[in-house]
Each structure stands twice: as C-alpha cells, then as structure tokens.
Motif scaffolding. Structure first.
Motif, mmCIF file in Angstrom:
data_model
loop_
_atom_site.group_PDB
_atom_site.id
_atom_site.type_symbol
_atom_site.label_atom_id
_atom_site.label_comp_id
_atom_site.label_asym_id
_atom_site.label_seq_id
_atom_site.Cartn_x
_atom_site.Cartn_y
_atom_site.Cartn_z
ATOM 1 N N GLU A 1 44.664 49.483 41.644
ATOM 2 C CA GLU A 1 44.246 48.099 41.837
ATOM 3 C C GLU A 1 44.129 47.401 40.481
ATOM 4 O O GLU A 1 43.025 47.228 39.953
ATOM 5 C CB GLU A 1 42.895 48.029 42.560
ATOM 6 C CG GLU A 1 42.950 48.421 44.011
ATOM 7 C CD GLU A 1 41.619 48.195 44.713
ATOM 8 O OE1 GLU A 1 41.410 47.087 45.232
ATOM 9 O OE2 GLU A 1 40.795 49.122 44.723
ATOM 10 N N SER B 1 44.177 44.487 39.810
ATOM 11 C CA SER B 1 43.391 43.254 39.912
ATOM 12 C C SER B 1 41.993 43.428 39.320
ATOM 13 O O SER B 1 41.406 42.462 38.809
ATOM 14 C CB SER B 1 43.276 42.809 41.369
ATOM 15 O OG SER B 1 42.621 43.800 42.157
ATOM 16 N N GLU C 1 40.621 40.911 36.511
ATOM 17 C CA GLU C 1 39.375 40.160 36.644
ATOM 18 C C GLU C 1 38.451 40.439 35.465
ATOM 19 O O GLU C 1 37.745 39.538 34.990
ATOM 20 C CB GLU C 1 38.695 40.501 37.959
ATOM 21 C CG GLU C 1 37.530 39.593 38.325
ATOM 22 C CD GLU C 1 37.899 38.116 38.410
ATOM 23 O OE1 GLU C 1 36.977 37.283 38.280
ATOM 24 O OE2 GLU C 1 39.095 37.793 38.583
ATOM 25 N N LYS D 1 46.754 38.253 41.538
ATOM 26 C CA LYS D 1 46.087 39.558 41.470
ATOM 27 C C LYS D 1 46.427 40.406 42.692
ATOM 28 O O LYS D 1 46.669 41.612 42.574
ATOM 29 C CB LYS D 1 44.572 39.369 41.363
ATOM 30 C CG LYS D 1 44.089 38.807 40.041
ATOM 31 C CD LYS D 1 42.571 38.874 39.928
ATOM 32 C CE LYS D 1 41.892 38.051 41.009
ATOM 33 N NZ LYS D 1 40.410 38.170 40.923
ATOM 34 N N LEU D 2 46.446 39.785 43.866
ATOM 35 C CA LEU D 2 46.773 40.523 45.083
ATOM 36 C C LEU D 2 48.215 41.021 45.056
ATOM 37 O O LEU D 2 48.512 42.136 45.509
ATOM 38 C CB LEU D 2 46.542 39.632 46.303
ATOM 39 C CG LEU D 2 45.087 39.305 46.633
ATOM 40 C CD1 LEU D 2 45.022 38.223 47.708
ATOM 41 C CD2 LEU D 2 44.342 40.545 47.084
ATOM 42 N N ASP E 1 48.439 44.049 42.886
ATOM 43 C CA ASP E 1 47.969 45.238 43.610
ATOM 44 C C ASP E 1 49.047 45.755 44.557
ATOM 45 O O ASP E 1 49.269 46.969 44.674
ATOM 46 C CB ASP E 1 46.706 44.912 44.404
ATOM 47 C CG ASP E 1 45.471 44.768 43.532
ATOM 48 O OD1 ASP E 1 45.539 45.106 42.334
ATOM 49 O OD2 ASP E 1 44.441 44.303 44.054
ATOM 50 N N PHE F 1 53.524 40.236 38.976
ATOM 51 C CA PHE F 1 52.288 39.586 38.575
ATOM 52 C C PHE F 1 52.529 38.172 38.055
ATOM 53 O O PHE F 1 51.739 37.257 38.303
ATOM 54 C CB PHE F 1 51.593 40.432 37.508
ATOM 55 C CG PHE F 1 50.386 39.784 36.906
ATOM 56 C CD1 PHE F 1 49.371 39.292 37.719
ATOM 57 C CD2 PHE F 1 50.253 39.659 35.537
ATOM 58 C CE1 PHE F 1 48.253 38.672 37.172
ATOM 59 C CE2 PHE F 1 49.144 39.057 34.987
ATOM 60 C CZ PHE F 1 48.146 38.559 35.799
#
Length: 416
Positions: A226, A228, A232, A269-270, A273, A295
């Motif tokens: 992940e 993401s 973050e 971000k999703l 992933d 991305f």
C-alpha cells in the motif's frame, strides 16, 4: 538508549549454506560477523529473507576482500565499506558484507560527510548510526541471539518508526524519504518525536542526490503493498513541497458522481495501491515505469480541470464542469519534470510519460468501437497489456474496487 529486552532473545534460524560458509570464513580469519538489516527484520516477522547483510568487526576492508576472493567480490568503494559477493557463487543469494564506518558531519547535506571505516567499532556503536530502531537489530549466528540495544524489537512489534539516535538521524536528510518507503512496508506509524525531526529536516532536501532519492521512490512503489501510506506520510511531513507536481493534486476536485473517493490526490494514491497489487502481471522490464506511470497518470488534471469558479466567471460552459479534457496530454510535462528530478534514465522517463499520455486511449478506442488498425497504432506506442492494466488500476482508483472484480471495463468507460 539502554539495552531493552522485549522478545525472546533466541531466534533459531536455518541460514542458507552459502551464508553460513561466508560467516565461517570470516570467523576463521579472526573477525566477528553479525547479520543486520532487512533479513533480521524479516526473520523477526516470520517472513522469507530475500538478501543478506553481514557486518564484520575486527577485520579491515582490504583483509575482508582477501578472505572472500573465492566469491568474486565486487568492491563498492572504501567510502561505503561494502563488498558484494557473486550471486552465482552464493547459490543465487544476494550477500553484502561490510565493515562499519564512522561519518563525521562537515556540512548540511547528504554529501557533506567525512567517512572513515572503523573495524574496531563495537556492534552497539555501529547500531547507533542506523536510521530506525528496528534496523539497529543484530543477529549473532554463533549464539543465535537477537541483539537489541535500542528497543527495536518492541518498535517492530508495534509497527513504530523511531529514530535510533536523534542526533545522528538529522545528519542525513535522506532518512525522511526512507521513512516514506519503510512505513508501508515495515511499520504502522511514525513516533511523534521522530516525525518532528523529519519535519525539521525538510529544507535539506536540495542537498540530496537524485540517485538516492530515486531509490527510495523505487522501493515505495515497487515493494510496498500500500504505497498510499508512504505517499500520505510525504504530505503530512511537509516533504511533498519538493514534488510540486504531486502537491498540485491535493484539493484538485473531481465530479463526486464519478469520483466519490475524493480529489485527484486521493484517486492517485488508490491507483498506486492497485498498481502495486498487480505488478506481478507486468513484464519485469516495464514494472518500474508502470508503477510510476500509474501514480502520475492524472498529473495533468490541475491545469485542465474546469472548476466551479471558472463556470461562474463565464470562462467555461456549465456542461463542462469538473471535466478535465486533455489532461492525458497535459500530464506529460509535469510527469517528465517529476521523473527528471529522480533520474537521468531516458528510457524509464519515456516509458513513464508514455503511460501518462496514453492512459485514456483504451477508453477512447473502446467507447468509439475502434477498428483493429487503431489498436495496432496504439500498440506501436505502448504495449497493450501494460496500458490495459493501467486502465484497470485507474478504474479501481475510482470506486475502491479490488483488482479482478467483474465489470471493471464498464465502470472505466462510464466514469474515467
């Protein structure tokens, strides 16, 4: 920084024969060998080891090279104290052997260090220079003991990234980006005091070489399940300011009916992933470009999105509200800018930006019932399997689908 006992100190570990043989050679020459790094962390977590780092005390770098000459060693320079052994002579294992080094800070940047190798350094002294406490763990293969001077076992169990030595941590700003890629791979949270250190290091970014920055990004996008989480962290720590192409995605709204997940930053971000979860489907030669391209695919939206204030000012018709026509083409420039900040690899940059430029084509061709000749023209620009997986990951970023759920093509053509 006292020695804290948290987990059972004994770890019965069936080491590969090649690793055991290298350690035996070192001992016979009068050196002490400890396993360090990711292999120790993986063993503590019950994961399979991929490579092996052996730190040696009591032998000089030159002497170490002599006793390991049967492994066709590759010397990575005395400044680093690392010797890489031939995988072909180590049963396919990647084994690095190193002598501990002292780094005296003589400036403010990552390159502003005076480095000297010190085989007389103790394991505890060497551990203190490592970035996070779980990376300061050692394994003594002779006693089968985990050596934990700085509470790394407790932090590993709790998923906490904590600076081993705050004074040494801030000397190397690259450690902020190491936190970015290690957090989703090895941890759950960053110790608040360590996060404050990282925030205070943000202005040191320009001193870092692009090669080292690139390596941390590669590990994030290629190795994290992940990524993401690391992305973050980049935003929360303030380090995203050095990647303006990404910062522009934050708050860039989208049509809530099409993108209920949120703004372009959340969507990206999703998609990152999703790309991480299907990377095994991608040809190894294309994998890095694929994860970067996935991305970055929507970095053209901030400059092309029709926001409400544009409609209100009469600068765009109402029916175009929240659309971002041409964002695929517009995304090439910011994607190129981002990649050039990381690497001089022209092939990687070209493949990444091609994914960004062509990521809408499967939708255009499918919705337009294009003929085979149109698909062949697209294939001449990019592999259809690569851009096809890009489309599926984009769809998953729209609706929180998992890769492989049915009807993704329908969702993609309707919403993306």
């Amino acid at each position: 920084m006292e020695n804290r006992t948290y987990a059972p100190p004994t770890l019965r570990w069936d080491l590969p024969a090649a690793v055991t043989k290298v350690i035996r050679c070192i001992r016979q020459a009068g050196g002490q060998a400890m396993l360090v790094g990711g292999a120790v962390v993986d063993a503590c977590q019950g994961k399979r080891q991929k490579d092996w780092d052996i730190e040696v005390y009591g032998l000089s770098y030159d002497r170490l090279g002599e006793i390991l000459k049967e492994y066709s060693p590759k010397f990575c320079g005395k400044a680093f104290g690392i010797i890489k052994l031939s995988e072909g002579l180590c049963d396919g294992w990647e084994i690095d052997v190193n002598v501990p080094r002292r780094e005296n800070n003589i400036g403010v940047g990552h390159k502003d260090f005076e480095v000297s190798l010190d085989p007389t350094m103790t394991p505890k002294e060497a551990a203190m220079r490592r970035d996070f406490t779980f990376n300061s763990l050692y394994y003594d293969p002779e006693s089968e003991q985990i050596i934990d001077h700085f509470g790394g076992l407790r932090d590993l169990e709790n998923g906490v990234l904590r600076a081993t030595c705050p004074e040494k941590f801030v000397e190397d700003p690259l450690r902020a980006l190491r936190a970015m890629q290690l957090l989703p791979r090895k941890g759950k949270t960053v110790d608040p005091a360590t996060m404050n250190l990282i925030k205070g290091m943000v202005d040191a970014f320009p001193s870092l070489s692009k090669e080292r920055v690139h390596e941390e990004w590669r590990k994030l996008l290629l190795k994290a399940y992940e990524p993401s989480i690391g992305l973050e962290f980049l935003r929360e720590s303030g380090w995203i300011k050095w990647f303006p192409e990404l910062e522009a995605l934050i708050g860039c709204g989208q049509n809530p009916d099409w993108h209920p997940e949120g703004d372009v930053w959340v969507h990206s971000k999703l998609v990152a992933d999703s790309a991480a979860r299907v990377i095994w489907q991608i040809d190894p030669e294309w994998r890095e470009a694929f994860v970067f391209g996935a991305f970055l695919h929507d970095v053209g939206k901030p400059s092309t999105t029709v926001f409400p204030h544009l409609v209100e000012a009469g600068l765009a018709p109402k029916e175009r509200l929240w659309t971002a026509h041409g964002h695929d083409i517009a995304g090439v420039a910011p994607a190129t800018s981002f990649m050039e900040r990381l690497t001089n690899n022209k092939k990687l940059i070209e493949r990444t930006t091609t994914i960004v430029r062509e990521h809408m084509q499967p939708y255009y061709l499918s919705s337009g019932a294009a003929k085979d000749s149109a698909w062949r023209r697209l294939h001449n620009k990019i592999r259809l399997d690569v851009i096809g997986w890009m489309s599926r990951c984009d769809a998953c970023g729209c609706h929180h689908h998992s890769i492989g759920e049915p009807d993704l093509e329908h969702e993609y053509s309707k919403n993306c």
